[in-house]
Design an enzyme around this catalytic site. Structure first.
Site, short mmCIF file in Angstrom:
data_model
loop_
_atom_site.label_atom_id
_atom_site.label_comp_id
_atom_site.label_asym_id
_atom_site.label_seq_id
_atom_site.Cartn_x
_atom_site.Cartn_y
_atom_site.Cartn_z
N TYR A 99 0.67 -1.23 0.06
CA TYR A 99 -0.17 0.11 0.11
C TYR A 99 1.44 1.45 -0.06
O TYR A 99 2.08 1.12 0.68
CB TYR A 99 -1.14 0.37 1.13
CG TYR A 99 -2.05 1.23 1.12
CD1 TYR A 99 -3.27 0.67 0.35
CD2 TYR A 99 -2.39 2.09 2.28
CE1 TYR A 99 -4.32 1.07 0.44
CE2 TYR A 99 -3.45 2.31 1.40
CZ TYR A 99 -4.41 2.79 1.05
OH TYR A 99 -5.38 3.25 0.86
N ASN A 172 -15.83 4.11 3.28
CA ASN A 172 -16.44 3.56 2.41
C ASN A 172 -17.87 4.64 2.21
O ASN A 172 -17.70 4.89 0.99
CB ASN A 172 -16.46 2.41 2.36
CG ASN A 172 -15.91 1.02 2.00
OD1 ASN A 172 -15.11 0.85 1.56
ND2 ASN A 172 -16.35 0.02 3.05
N GLY A 200 -18.39 -2.38 -0.81
CA GLY A 200 -17.97 -1.27 -0.13
C GLY A 200 -19.00 -0.01 -0.12
O GLY A 200 -20.39 0.31 0.27
N ARG A 221 -19.53 -8.75 -11.84
CA ARG A 221 -19.09 -9.57 -12.27
C ARG A 221 -20.75 -10.65 -12.63
O ARG A 221 -21.59 -10.41 -11.13
CB ARG A 221 -18.12 -10.09 -11.69
CG ARG A 221 -17.46 -9.17 -11.82
CD ARG A 221 -16.28 -9.89 -11.23
NE ARG A 221 -16.13 -10.61 -9.67
CZ ARG A 221 -16.18 -11.80 -9.17
NH1 ARG A 221 -16.07 -12.68 -10.33
NH2 ARG A 221 -16.77 -11.67 -8.00
N GLY A 291 -10.12 3.16 -7.29
CA GLY A 291 -9.21 1.20 -7.00
C GLY A 291 -9.45 0.51 -8.70
O GLY A 291 -9.81 1.64 -8.57
N MET A 293 -9.53 -3.36 -8.65
CA MET A 293 -9.25 -4.63 -8.25
C MET A 293 -9.34 -6.00 -9.59
O MET A 293 -8.38 -6.69 -8.79
CB MET A 293 -10.97 -5.01 -7.28
CG MET A 293 -11.72 -3.78 -6.68
SD MET A 293 -12.92 -4.70 -6.17
CE MET A 293 -13.24 -5.78 -5.14
N PHE A 315 -9.28 9.72 -6.97
CA PHE A 315 -9.27 9.85 -6.28
C PHE A 315 -9.34 8.50 -4.58
O PHE A 315 -8.93 7.59 -5.11
CB PHE A 315 -11.08 9.89 -5.46
CG PHE A 315 -11.46 10.32 -4.18
CD1 PHE A 315 -11.14 11.35 -3.88
CD2 PHE A 315 -11.60 9.71 -3.70
CE1 PHE A 315 -11.62 12.03 -2.95
CE2 PHE A 315 -12.27 9.97 -1.85
CZ PHE A 315 -12.37 11.17 -1.84
#
Length: 380
Positions: A99, A172, A200, A221, A291, A293, A315
């Site tokens: 991270y 979130n 979330g 998905r 994000g 993922m 962001f």
């Protein structure tokens, strides 16, 4: 009314305008019964415990449940008994060492959670025993039964909301609020498209948008239990739930017969899902990535820039907090608006699995699985 709703998404203090122009949808309560937190929390006088890691690696291998020392209370410090803390993807990434923000080792895991103030230093002005608090920023180390923290690292939250909502409030819902507020001036009747809609943030986007009269197109998905997922997201207030495959089909045109094309796209996946979602944006629309993922790059056709002048933005909630450290009015307005939605039942915590602290290894292993839609909540 449109101007009033737009002010709310920009952080105004008038939460009453968040009431939707249509009937408030029935929202889903977490499927697991919430047990009384005080009965499950460690007694204030017992030896504090924490989930500590001394090196980076896979969480289930490097995180250990250990006794912690509680430092002496300073004049500007607050002694907190933690009540509950979720396990988020960022928590896992910090332990793995991947991270962008890493805590000095050894470190206690956890960036989010809610605690109760036990004692406040003599120079503490905003907090008192009995108050509920959440982290003001990442890296606090919330996976512990007790801790002593500087007052400036904590935010007071009302204790009349559920402990699960409070424990999951600072990441979130705040991310959802900001991406809806900060990139396009949305008004009732506008639409937003997002992928990872069952995450979330995705669930919070659905509920906040619904409360503001904004339509949502939600991409998920394909999966065996897709009808159940669609039903759950529709109950939260989703207007349309589609699969990634449908993004590339002509049937998408039917959606835009009843709602306008979106001015805002929210990306948490990357790869083909993002490219196809981008094609449905209005000219001069904005796609915000918060994000990745799928761990695949964001690919954008040149024509989207030249002929439709789309904007790509990023962001990160942690960076927003750093940029607004001197702007506590904006932080307070955001928290006030979110808590008002929670009180009215228009914003709920994601489906949660409650896990006793001693079972942390199973919780960590579950949270490391990709695209897990339910949170693991450590009861402290």
């Amino acid at each position: 009314m449109q101007q009033a709703a737009a002010r709310v998404l920009r952080g105004a203090r008038t939460p009453q305008v968040l009431s939707p122009p249509v009937r408030t949808p029935q929202v889903l309560s977490p499927p697991v019964r919430t047990l009384p937190v005080r009965a499950r929390s460690a007694p204030a006088g017992s030896a504090p415990l924490g989930l500590l890691y001394e090196r980076h690696g896979e969480p289930a291998a490097v995180v250990q449940l250990k006794d912690l020392e509680v430092p002496k209370l300073g004049d500007c410090d607050v002694h907190v008994k933690m009540l509950a803390a979720p396990i988020n993807p960022a928590d896992i990434n910090m332990i793995q060492g991947t991270y962008p923000l890493l805590s000095p080792l050894p470190a206690v895991g956890g960036n989010e959670g809610v605690g109760e103030v036990l004692e406040a230093g003599r120079r503490v002005t905003a907090l008192k025993p009995g108050d509920w608090v959440i982290p003001a920023d990442a890296g606090l180390g919330t996976w512990r039964t007790q801790g002593v923290f500087p007052e400036k690292m904590l935010l007071k939250v009302p204790s009349d909301i559920s402990v699960l909502c409070a424990a999951t409030l600072s990441v979130n819902p705040c991310t959802a609020f900001r991406v809806l507020a900060d990139f396009e001036s949305l008004v009732p009747g506008d639409s937003v498209i997002q992928n990872a809609a069952n995450s979330g943030v995705g669930q919070a986007v659905i509920q906040i948008a619904r409360a503001s009269g904004i339509k949502t197109i939600n991409v998920v998905r394909d999966r065996p239990d897709l009808p159940k997922l669609v039903e759950r997201l529709m109950a939260l207030g989703a207007d349309h739930v589609i699969t990634e495959e449908m993004l590339r089909k002509p049937e998408m045109k039917d959606i835009f017969k009843s709602i306008p094309r979106p001015r805002l796209a929210l990306n948490c996946v990357g790869g083909k899902s993002t490219t196809e979602m981008l094609r449905h944006l209005q000219p001069k629309g904005t796609m915000v990535t918060y994000g990745g993922m799928a761990k695949q790059p964001v690919m954008v056709p040149v024509s989207a820039f030249i002929f439709r002048d789309v904007r790509l933005r990023g962001f990160w909630m942690t960076q927003w907090r750093k940029d607004h450290v001197q702007d506590q009015e904006s932080v307070a307005a955001m928290m006030d608006s979110l808590c008002q939605l929670i009180r009215r039942g228009q914003l709920t915590a994601p489906a949660c699995t409650e896990v006793p602290l001693q079972d942390y290894r199973a919780a960590l292993e579950a949270s490391m699985k990709p695209f897990v839609s339910s949170k693991q909540i450590l009861l402290l």
